[in-house]
Scaffold this motif. Structure first.
Motif, PDB file in Angstrom:
ATOM      1  N   GLU A   1       0.830  -1.210   0.000  1.00  0.00           N
ATOM      2  CA  GLU A   1       0.000   0.000   0.000  1.00  0.00           C
ATOM      3  C   GLU A   1       0.862   1.257   0.000  1.00  0.00           C
ATOM      4  O   GLU A   1       0.593   2.218  -0.736  1.00  0.00           O
ATOM      5  CB  GLU A   1      -0.936  -0.014   1.207  1.00  0.00           C
ATOM      6  N   TYR A   2       1.901   1.264   0.828  1.00  0.00           N
ATOM      7  CA  TYR A   2       2.786   2.424   0.842  1.00  0.00           C
ATOM      8  C   TYR A   2       3.539   2.551  -0.485  1.00  0.00           C
ATOM      9  O   TYR A   2       3.788   3.667  -0.965  1.00  0.00           O
ATOM     10  CB  TYR A   2       3.780   2.333   2.003  1.00  0.00           C
ATOM     11  N   ALA A   3       3.908   1.414  -1.088  1.00  0.00           N
ATOM     12  CA  ALA A   3       4.586   1.461  -2.380  1.00  0.00           C
ATOM     13  C   ALA A   3       3.673   2.043  -3.450  1.00  0.00           C
ATOM     14  O   ALA A   3       4.106   2.839  -4.291  1.00  0.00           O
ATOM     15  CB  ALA A   3       5.065   0.064  -2.784  1.00  0.00           C
ATOM     16  N   ASP A   4       2.396   1.679  -3.417  1.00  0.00           N
ATOM     17  CA  ASP A   4       1.438   2.257  -4.362  1.00  0.00           C
ATOM     18  C   ASP A   4       1.366   3.776  -4.194  1.00  0.00           C
ATOM     19  O   ASP A   4       1.346   4.528  -5.180  1.00  0.00           O
ATOM     20  CB  ASP A   4       0.051   1.651  -4.145  1.00  0.00           C
ATOM     21  N   ARG A   5       1.329   4.209  -2.968  1.00  0.00           N
ATOM     22  CA  ARG A   5       1.230   5.652  -2.716  1.00  0.00           C
ATOM     23  C   ARG A   5       2.525   6.373  -3.081  1.00  0.00           C
ATOM     24  O   ARG A   5       2.498   7.493  -3.619  1.00  0.00           O
ATOM     25  CB  ARG A   5       0.871   5.884  -1.245  1.00  0.00           C
ATOM     26  N   LEU A   6       3.656   5.737  -2.817  1.00  0.00           N
ATOM     27  CA  LEU A   6       4.924   6.343  -3.219  1.00  0.00           C
ATOM     28  C   LEU A   6       5.019   6.421  -4.730  1.00  0.00           C
ATOM     29  O   LEU A   6       5.506   7.409  -5.284  1.00  0.00           O
ATOM     30  CB  LEU A   6       6.103   5.550  -2.656  1.00  0.00           C
ATOM     31  N   TRP A   7       4.528   5.391  -5.404  1.00  0.00           N
ATOM     32  CA  TRP A   7       4.534   5.419  -6.871  1.00  0.00           C
ATOM     33  C   TRP A   7       3.714   6.605  -7.394  1.00  0.00           C
ATOM     34  O   TRP A   7       4.136   7.293  -8.328  1.00  0.00           O
ATOM     35  CB  TRP A   7       3.973   4.115  -7.421  1.00  0.00           C
ATOM     36  N   THR A   8       2.580   6.853  -6.775  1.00  0.00           N
ATOM     37  CA  THR A   8       1.765   7.989  -7.194  1.00  0.00           C
ATOM     38  C   THR A   8       2.525   9.297  -7.012  1.00  0.00           C
ATOM     39  O   THR A   8       2.509  10.181  -7.889  1.00  0.00           O
ATOM     40  CB  THR A   8       0.457   8.029  -6.378  1.00  0.00           C
ATOM     41  N   ALA A   9       3.229   9.431  -5.896  1.00  0.00           N
ATOM     42  CA  ALA A   9       4.007  10.652  -5.649  1.00  0.00           C
ATOM     43  C   ALA A   9       5.154  10.777  -6.638  1.00  0.00           C
ATOM     44  O   ALA A   9       5.435  11.875  -7.157  1.00  0.00           O
ATOM     45  CB  ALA A   9       4.543  10.641  -4.216  1.00  0.00           C
ATOM     46  N   VAL A  10       5.815   9.669  -6.917  1.00  0.00           N
ATOM     47  CA  VAL A  10       6.943   9.693  -7.851  1.00  0.00           C
ATOM     48  C   VAL A  10       6.479  10.074  -9.246  1.00  0.00           C
ATOM     49  O   VAL A  10       7.110  10.887  -9.935  1.00  0.00           O
ATOM     50  CB  VAL A  10       7.642   8.311  -7.846  1.00  0.00           C
ATOM     51  N   ARG A  11       5.353   9.505  -9.686  1.00  0.00           N
ATOM     52  CA  ARG A  11       4.860   9.827 -11.033  1.00  0.00           C
ATOM     53  C   ARG A  11       4.430  11.282 -11.137  1.00  0.00           C
ATOM     54  O   ARG A  11       4.486  11.875 -12.213  1.00  0.00           O
ATOM     55  CB  ARG A  11       3.685   8.912 -11.395  1.00  0.00           C
ATOM     56  N   ALA A  12       4.015  11.854 -10.024  1.00  0.00           N
ATOM     57  CA  ALA A  12       3.638  13.266 -10.023  1.00  0.00           C
ATOM     58  C   ALA A  12       4.847  14.169  -9.778  1.00  0.00           C
ATOM     59  O   ALA A  12       4.686  15.393  -9.706  1.00  0.00           O
ATOM     60  CB  ALA A  12       2.577  13.513  -8.954  1.00  0.00           C
ATOM     61  N   ALA A  13       6.037  13.569  -9.636  1.00  0.00           N
ATOM     62  CA  ALA A  13       7.260  14.316  -9.325  1.00  0.00           C
ATOM     63  C   ALA A  13       7.078  15.153  -8.055  1.00  0.00           C
ATOM     64  O   ALA A  13       7.574  16.276  -7.949  1.00  0.00           O
ATOM     65  CB  ALA A  13       7.674  15.202 -10.500  1.00  0.00           C
ATOM     66  N   ASP A  14       6.359  14.586  -7.086  1.00  0.00           N
ATOM     67  CA  ASP A  14       6.043  15.285  -5.839  1.00  0.00           C
ATOM     68  C   ASP A  14       6.989  14.800  -4.747  1.00  0.00           C
ATOM     69  O   ASP A  14       6.703  13.866  -4.006  1.00  0.00           O
ATOM     70  CB  ASP A  14       4.586  15.010  -5.462  1.00  0.00           C
TER      71      ASP A  14
ATOM     72  N   HIS B   1      14.721   9.629 -14.536  1.00  0.00           N
ATOM     73  CA  HIS B   1      15.747  10.283 -13.732  1.00  0.00           C
ATOM     74  C   HIS B   1      15.121  11.046 -12.558  1.00  0.00           C
ATOM     75  O   HIS B   1      15.661  11.037 -11.444  1.00  0.00           O
ATOM     76  CB  HIS B   1      16.563  11.237 -14.604  1.00  0.00           C
ATOM     77  N   ALA B   2      13.994  11.696 -12.805  1.00  0.00           N
ATOM     78  CA  ALA B   2      13.313  12.416 -11.728  1.00  0.00           C
ATOM     79  C   ALA B   2      12.850  11.453 -10.648  1.00  0.00           C
ATOM     80  O   ALA B   2      12.991  11.722  -9.445  1.00  0.00           O
ATOM     81  CB  ALA B   2      12.133  13.204 -12.290  1.00  0.00           C
TER      82      ALA B   2
END
Length: 377
Positions: free
Chosen positions: A33-46, A94-95
């Protein structure tokens, strides 16, 4: 690729598994679950949300090692999969890597009262994929080791000098690309000559560690958790006395690897020039397309040389199959690789092992090449 608009430069070998979500190999649903949420943040470059999420995971009861490997590490693996599938650009990748690196830096520093020993962790020379080594270094720190983390692309001579100054009891070397196997071999033998054992890991050494054994490493681990477990199990074997590459790889006596590695630039240049003559469409390429085509040819030669070094066809054929998948995802037909292979083979008429590898490479591409008679969808 060759004979068609060139693509982003390849980042690795083999065919990564396609997953729809970051995976936790230990099955912890909270980590997923945390990995899913981190993925969302990473894709948003947040970056801010990514950092907050790591803190929340720790506060929610996940231990730091799980956050490192099953949250951040899982997301980084998905970054590679998404890039290969053409769902992320190089800039996006890279981001994402930079955000994951920043997330690692927010984890609490573990300072043991008594260290288990001193470990040097480094990437082999010319290896720029630094995050796997970073994850290992942090896991070892969490488990009580004193760690010297040297990062990406460490020249062997400087690595040996650092070991002497630091007094390391073991060296862990990371490599992600099979093209780094020759320099990895040099690093392993140079470190062993100092009396310090070497553990290696990363995709370059094979999913089963076959190239680690071939190159004479004292130990191999599939991932950071496995490496830490192996070090915790007891000292690594005492290294062999100083030896030469031929002692491990007697096939190098035929000089095919040495000669091809030495003239690699000339092979690429001549193949590119011959492609221009054979394929008039290349004359209309943009400068960027020409540069990418030259880079693709250079990679083919590099992987061919690596396969010659370890005398294993899989190094070359796995790379070509992976390249075909990447090209297909980008709308470039896989048969675009074939003219370059043909021209390269013509130049290597006096190199029987190399010609055999190229023939096997064509066979590896067959599943990706549509027969000429097949209608387009």
């Amino acid at each position: 690729m060759t004979a068609a608009p060139a693509t982003d430069r390849a980042h690795g070998t083999g065919r990564p598994p396609v997953r729809t979500r970051p995976a936790s190999p230990h099955g912890d649903e909270r980590a997923r679950e945390y990995a899913d949420r981190l993925w969302t943040a990473v894709r948003a470059a947040d970056e801010y949300s990514a950092v907050d999420l790591v803190a929340n995971a720790l506060e929610g009861g996940l231990d730091a090692e799980t956050v490192l490997l099953d949250v951040i590490g899982a997301v980084q693996r998905k970054v590679g999969v998404e890039w290969a599938a053409n769902r992320m650009s190089v800039a996006d990748e890279h981001a994402a890597t930079a955000i994951n690196d920043r997330a690692i830096a927010t984890l609490p520093v573990h300072r043991p009262t008594t260290a288990r020993g001193r470990v040097t962790v480094a990437c082999v020379d010319k290896e720029w994929h630094a995050l796997p080594a970073r994850l290992l270094a942090e896991v070892l720190r969490l488990r009580g080791w004193q760690v010297d983390h040297l990062g990406a692309q460490v020249p062997t001579a400087h690595l040996v000098g650092r070991i002497h100054r630091a007094g390391s009891t073991v060296v862990c070397l990371s490599g992600s690309l099979s093209t780094r196997l020759p320099v990895a071999h040099a690093a392993v033998t140079a470190v062993q000559a100092t009396g310090v054992p070497v553990m290696v890991g990363g995709r370059a050494f094979g999913a089963d560690g076959r190239y680690a054994r071939l190159l004479g490493a004292d130990a191999w681990a599939f991932d950071a958790r496995g490496a830490a477990d192996r070090l915790a199990a007891g000292p690594l074997p005492v290294p062999r006395p100083p030896h030469q590459a031929l002692d491990d790889l007697p096939h190098l006596a035929d000089q095919e690897y040495t000669l091809i590695a030495r003239c690699a630039r000339g092979l690429v240049r001549r193949t590119f020039q011959d492609l221009e003559q054979r394929l008039p469409a290349m004359r209309d390429y943009t400068e960027e397309q020409r540069e990418r085509t030259a880079e693709d040819l250079a990679q083919i030669v590099d992987f061919l040389a690596a396969a010659l070094y370890v005398d294993d066809v899989d190094v070359f054929t796995d790379f070509l199959a992976w390249t075909a998948e990447v090209l297909t995802a980008r709308g470039v037909p896989a048969h675009a690789v074939l003219p370059g292979l043909d021209l390269l083979e013509e130049q290597l008429r006096d190199f029987p092992r190399a010609r055999g590898l190229i023939a096997d490479g064509r066979d590896a591409l067959r599943p990706f090449v549509r027969p000429r008679s097949a209608p387009a969808p």
